[in-house]
Write a protein that holds these residues in place. Structure first.
Motif, PDB file in Angstrom:
ATOM      1  N   LEU A  71       0.855  -1.191   0.000  1.00 39.23           N
ATOM      2  CA  LEU A  71       0.000   0.000   0.000  1.00 39.23           C
ATOM      3  C   LEU A  71       0.893   1.244   0.000  1.00 39.23           C
ATOM      4  O   LEU A  71       1.954   1.254   0.636  1.00 39.23           O
ATOM      5  N   ALA A  72       0.449   2.270  -0.700  1.00 32.87           N
ATOM      6  CA  ALA A  72       1.233   3.512  -0.747  1.00 32.87           C
ATOM      7  C   ALA A  72       0.983   4.329   0.518  1.00 32.87           C
ATOM      8  O   ALA A  72      -0.143   4.358   1.029  1.00 32.87           O
ATOM      9  N   GLY A  73       2.027   4.968   1.016  1.00 34.53           N
ATOM     10  CA  GLY A  73       1.910   5.848   2.190  1.00 34.53           C
ATOM     11  C   GLY A  73       1.412   5.113   3.413  1.00 34.53           C
ATOM     12  O   GLY A  73       0.463   5.540   4.078  1.00 34.53           O
ATOM     13  N   ARG A  74       2.059   3.983   3.704  1.00 35.91           N
ATOM     14  CA  ARG A  74       1.542   3.091   4.740  1.00 35.91           C
ATOM     15  C   ARG A  74       1.704   3.613   6.160  1.00 35.91           C
ATOM     16  O   ARG A  74       2.719   4.197   6.523  1.00 35.91           O
ATOM     17  N   THR A  75       0.686   3.364   6.980  1.00 34.18           N
ATOM     18  CA  THR A  75       0.792   3.468   8.431  1.00 34.18           C
ATOM     19  C   THR A  75       0.490   2.082   8.966  1.00 34.18           C
ATOM     20  O   THR A  75      -0.549   1.505   8.631  1.00 34.18           O
ATOM     21  N   VAL A  76       1.398   1.521   9.761  1.00 35.38           N
ATOM     22  CA  VAL A  76       1.229   0.151  10.267  1.00 35.38           C
ATOM     23  C   VAL A  76       0.993   0.201  11.773  1.00 35.38           C
ATOM     24  O   VAL A  76       1.789   0.769  12.517  1.00 35.38           O
ATOM     25  N   ILE A  77      -0.121  -0.366  12.206  1.00 32.02           N
ATOM     26  CA  ILE A  77      -0.421  -0.414  13.637  1.00 32.02           C
ATOM     27  C   ILE A  77      -0.523  -1.888  14.052  1.00 32.02           C
ATOM     28  O   ILE A  77      -1.447  -2.587  13.626  1.00 32.02           O
ATOM     29  N   PRO A  78       0.424  -2.381  14.861  1.00 33.63           N
ATOM     30  CA  PRO A  78       0.318  -3.766  15.332  1.00 33.63           C
ATOM     31  C   PRO A  78      -0.962  -3.949  16.160  1.00 33.63           C
ATOM     32  O   PRO A  78      -1.335  -3.056  16.928  1.00 33.63           O
ATOM     33  N   TYR A  79      -1.616  -5.097  15.967  1.00 35.74           N
ATOM     34  CA  TYR A  79      -2.872  -5.348  16.697  1.00 35.74           C
ATOM     35  C   TYR A  79      -2.698  -5.158  18.206  1.00 35.74           C
ATOM     36  O   TYR A  79      -3.615  -4.707  18.893  1.00 35.74           O
ATOM     37  N   GLY A  80      -1.492  -5.522  18.687  1.00 37.11           N
ATOM     38  CA  GLY A  80      -1.245  -5.439  20.128  1.00 37.11           C
ATOM     39  C   GLY A  80      -1.364  -4.016  20.675  1.00 37.11           C
ATOM     40  O   GLY A  80      -1.507  -3.823  21.885  1.00 37.11           O
ATOM     41  N   GLU A  81      -1.338  -3.020  19.794  1.00 38.10           N
ATOM     42  CA  GLU A  81      -1.424  -1.622  20.244  1.00 38.10           C
ATOM     43  C   GLU A  81      -2.840  -1.075  20.156  1.00 38.10           C
ATOM     44  O   GLU A  81      -3.076   0.113  20.366  1.00 38.10           O
ATOM     45  N   LEU A  82      -3.795  -1.952  19.799  1.00 37.35           N
ATOM     46  CA  LEU A  82      -5.180  -1.495  19.666  1.00 37.35           C
ATOM     47  C   LEU A  82      -6.077  -2.241  20.649  1.00 37.35           C
ATOM     48  O   LEU A  82      -5.903  -3.445  20.863  1.00 37.35           O
ATOM     49  N   PRO A  83      -7.040  -1.558  21.247  1.00 37.64           N
ATOM     50  CA  PRO A  83      -7.866  -2.192  22.278  1.00 37.64           C
ATOM     51  C   PRO A  83      -8.730  -3.303  21.706  1.00 37.64           C
ATOM     52  O   PRO A  83      -9.382  -3.115  20.686  1.00 37.64           O
ATOM     53  N   GLY A  84      -8.678  -4.461  22.357  1.00 41.39           N
ATOM     54  CA  GLY A  84      -9.566  -5.573  22.000  1.00 41.39           C
ATOM     55  C   GLY A  84      -9.091  -6.416  20.842  1.00 41.39           C
ATOM     56  O   GLY A  84      -9.692  -7.452  20.549  1.00 41.39           O
ATOM     57  N   PHE A  85      -8.012  -6.000  20.158  1.00 37.36           N
ATOM     58  CA  PHE A  85      -7.535  -6.762  19.001  1.00 37.36           C
ATOM     59  C   PHE A  85      -6.751  -7.982  19.471  1.00 37.36           C
ATOM     60  O   PHE A  85      -5.715  -7.832  20.119  1.00 37.36           O
ATOM     61  N   PRO A  86      -7.224  -9.181  19.132  1.00 38.67           N
ATOM     62  CA  PRO A  86      -6.476 -10.377  19.522  1.00 38.67           C
ATOM     63  C   PRO A  86      -5.312 -10.598  18.558  1.00 38.67           C
ATOM     64  O   PRO A  86      -5.375 -10.182  17.401  1.00 38.67           O
ATOM     65  N   SER A  87      -4.244 -11.238  19.031  1.00 35.85           N
ATOM     66  CA  SER A  87      -3.133 -11.499  18.106  1.00 35.85           C
ATOM     67  C   SER A  87      -3.134 -12.971  17.719  1.00 35.85           C
ATOM     68  O   SER A  87      -3.414 -13.844  18.530  1.00 35.85           O
ATOM     69  N   SER A  88      -2.825 -13.211  16.426  1.00 35.16           N
ATOM     70  CA  SER A  88      -2.855 -14.573  15.900  1.00 35.16           C
ATOM     71  C   SER A  88      -1.484 -15.208  16.005  1.00 35.16           C
ATOM     72  O   SER A  88      -0.476 -14.554  15.803  1.00 35.16           O
ATOM     73  N   LYS A  89      -1.490 -16.493  16.312  1.00 38.91           N
ATOM     74  CA  LYS A  89      -0.217 -17.223  16.384  1.00 38.91           C
ATOM     75  C   LYS A  89      -0.017 -18.066  15.120  1.00 38.91           C
ATOM     76  O   LYS A  89       0.940 -18.808  15.014  1.00 38.91           O
ATOM     77  N   VAL A  90      -0.948 -17.968  14.180  1.00 35.09           N
ATOM     78  CA  VAL A  90      -0.891 -18.844  13.012  1.00 35.09           C
ATOM     79  C   VAL A  90       0.106 -18.307  11.995  1.00 35.09           C
ATOM     80  O   VAL A  90       0.075 -17.130  11.645  1.00 35.09           O
ATOM     81  N   GLU A  91       0.965 -19.204  11.522  1.00 37.18           N
ATOM     82  CA  GLU A  91       1.962 -18.832  10.524  1.00 37.18           C
ATOM     83  C   GLU A  91       1.260 -18.294   9.274  1.00 37.18           C
ATOM     84  O   GLU A  91       0.274 -18.883   8.815  1.00 37.18           O
ATOM     85  N   GLY A  92       1.735 -17.188   8.741  1.00 38.86           N
ATOM     86  CA  GLY A  92       1.099 -16.614   7.544  1.00 38.86           C
ATOM     87  C   GLY A  92       0.116 -15.506   7.897  1.00 38.86           C
ATOM     88  O   GLY A  92      -0.485 -14.907   7.026  1.00 38.86           O
ATOM     89  N   HIS A  93      -0.076 -15.256   9.195  1.00 34.25           N
ATOM     90  CA  HIS A  93      -0.977 -14.192   9.656  1.00 34.25           C
ATOM     91  C   HIS A  93      -0.185 -13.184  10.469  1.00 34.25           C
ATOM     92  O   HIS A  93       0.185 -13.458  11.615  1.00 34.25           O
ATOM     93  N   ALA A  94       0.084 -12.004   9.896  1.00 29.72           N
ATOM     94  CA  ALA A  94       1.013 -11.068  10.522  1.00 29.72           C
ATOM     95  C   ALA A  94       0.471 -10.372  11.774  1.00 29.72           C
ATOM     96  O   ALA A  94       1.151 -10.302  12.788  1.00 29.72           O
ATOM     97  N   GLY A  95      -0.750  -9.846  11.732  1.00 28.90           N
ATOM     98  CA  GLY A  95      -1.281  -9.163  12.903  1.00 28.90           C
ATOM     99  C   GLY A  95      -1.045  -7.671  12.939  1.00 28.90           C
ATOM    100  O   GLY A  95      -0.634  -7.127  13.964  1.00 28.90           O
ATOM    101  N   ASN A  96      -1.299  -7.009  11.810  1.00 30.13           N
ATOM    102  CA  ASN A  96      -1.191  -5.548  11.746  1.00 30.13           C
ATOM    103  C   ASN A  96      -2.428  -4.959  11.076  1.00 30.13           C
ATOM    104  O   ASN A  96      -2.984  -5.554  10.156  1.00 30.13           O
ATOM    105  N   LEU A  97      -2.781  -3.777  11.551  1.00 27.07           N
ATOM    106  CA  LEU A  97      -3.751  -2.970  10.821  1.00 27.07           C
ATOM    107  C   LEU A  97      -2.918  -2.003   9.979  1.00 27.07           C
ATOM    108  O   LEU A  97      -2.035  -1.323  10.513  1.00 27.07           O
ATOM    109  N   VAL A  98      -3.164  -1.987   8.672  1.00 26.55           N
ATOM    110  CA  VAL A  98      -2.336  -1.172   7.780  1.00 26.55           C
ATOM    111  C   VAL A  98      -3.229  -0.214   7.001  1.00 26.55           C
ATOM    112  O   VAL A  98      -4.190  -0.642   6.343  1.00 26.55           O
ATOM    113  N   HIS A  99      -2.913   1.065   7.105  1.00 27.12           N
ATOM    114  CA  HIS A  99      -3.643   2.083   6.362  1.00 27.12           C
ATOM    115  C   HIS A  99      -2.776   2.537   5.192  1.00 27.12           C
ATOM    116  O   HIS A  99      -1.546   2.610   5.311  1.00 27.12           O
ATOM    117  N   GLY A 100      -3.407   2.807   4.056  1.00 23.50           N
ATOM    118  CA  GLY A 100      -2.658   3.311   2.913  1.00 23.50           C
ATOM    119  C   GLY A 100      -3.554   3.383   1.693  1.00 23.50           C
ATOM    120  O   GLY A 100      -4.785   3.284   1.816  1.00 23.50           O
TER     121      GLY A 100
END
Ligand code: HPA
Length: 285
Positions: A42-71
């Motif tokens: 995505l152009a002009g990306r802002t990346v927010i790891p799920y761990g920094e957002l309230p209520g967002f669970p983090s995935s342990k599954v390989e192939g699932h990164a766990g970021n909210l990305v704006h762009g």
């Protein structure tokens, strides 16, 4: 104000606070197994790891990164979930759908939800991309179970057009333009994490399913509850159990998703370009 609405508004507020000034994404993307790479370009990306957002669970599954990305992609502003959590990881469904609800609360009224799936329909081949026409929720549970918050959505949401017809037409057109014949299919969501047995795959086919997976249906239910329009796309990463003699593995799933990465990127780019051309419409509810 009701507790769920309040919590969602707080999450949306926190997301917006992390985005560039004036950001107002209307399109949300949920990027499934092996498909998360789309967010990296995505152009002009802002990346927010799920761990920094309230209520967002983090995935342990390989192939699932766990970021909210704006762009931006194809000139349209998007908010992408790079990875998701699944029911089989032990989360309840309210937790599984929380990030999708937060996207909706943050202003996304159109969601493109992607997944990796096993092909049940005999015409499907690994590497095919399929437009979802409907789903079977076989989890014996719903993210809407429990008290309803009418400030979020109705007690009994209609699911007749869960997968938006106009968005499906856009996806088909985008596919045609790329020389891809995209089939439509019904997605069966099973609890997993074991892949289906061959007998279960025969049962799913008898029930009308074309694709087997372990995600998406709860997210679509929550998105429809909140009035967002949904496009569902599956990447057929393998043929479902028993269709060939080949054994199933997560390695095959991520390997096939990786192989179609460029096609998937081109398709999403083109779909987004068409959505942009259409203009950000109000949700059809
Ligand atoms: N079954 C269920 N989920 C899946 C499959 C499958 O064959 N492939 C990728 N996700």
């Amino acid at each position: 104000m009701s507790p769920l609405r309040q919590a969602l508004d707080a999450a949306a507020q926190q997301i917006r606070a992390r985005l560039p000034a004036g950001a107002a994404p209307k399109v949300g993307l949920v990027l499934g197994s092996g498909l998360g790479g789309y967010a990296d370009r995505l152009a002009g990306r802002t990346v927010i790891p799920y761990g920094e957002l309230p209520g967002f669970p983090s995935s342990k599954v390989e192939g699932h990164a766990g970021n909210l990305v704006h762009g931006h992609a194809s000139g349209i502003e998007v908010l992408a979930m790079q990875g998701r959590v699944h029911f089989y990881e032990g989360h309840d469904l309210a937790t599984v759908v929380w990030p999708v609800r937060a996207l909706c609360a943050a202003g996304c009224n159109t969601l493109i939800i992607t997944n990796a799936a096993g092909g049940i329909d005999h015409a499907l081949r690994p590497g095919d991309l399929v437009i979802l026409s409907d789903h079977l929720n076989l989890l014996a549970d719903s993210p809407l179970r429990g008290e309803n918050d009418p400030a979020v959505g109705p007690r009994f949401p209609d699911m007749s057009d869960a997968y938006d017809l106009a968005l499906r037409a856009i996806a088909a057109r985008a596919g045609n333009e790329l020389g891809l014949t995209l089939r439509e299919g019904v997605y069966a969501c099973s609890p997993g994490p074991a892949y289906e047995t061959p007998a279960e795959v025969r049962m799913l086919r008898a029930l009308g399913a074309d694709l087997a997976g372990m995600s998406t249906a709860p997210e679509v239910i929550a998105a429809r509850h909140m009035g967002a329009r949904v496009l569902g796309l599956s990447c057929v990463t393998n043929l479902a159990a028993g269709i060939t003699n080949q054994k199933l593995s997560h390695a095959e799933v991520t390997e096939t998703a990786g192989r179609v990465r460029e096609t998937f990127i081109a398709l999403l780019d083109r779909i987004l370009a068409h959505i942009l051309a259409l203009g950000a419409r109000e949700p059809s509810t």
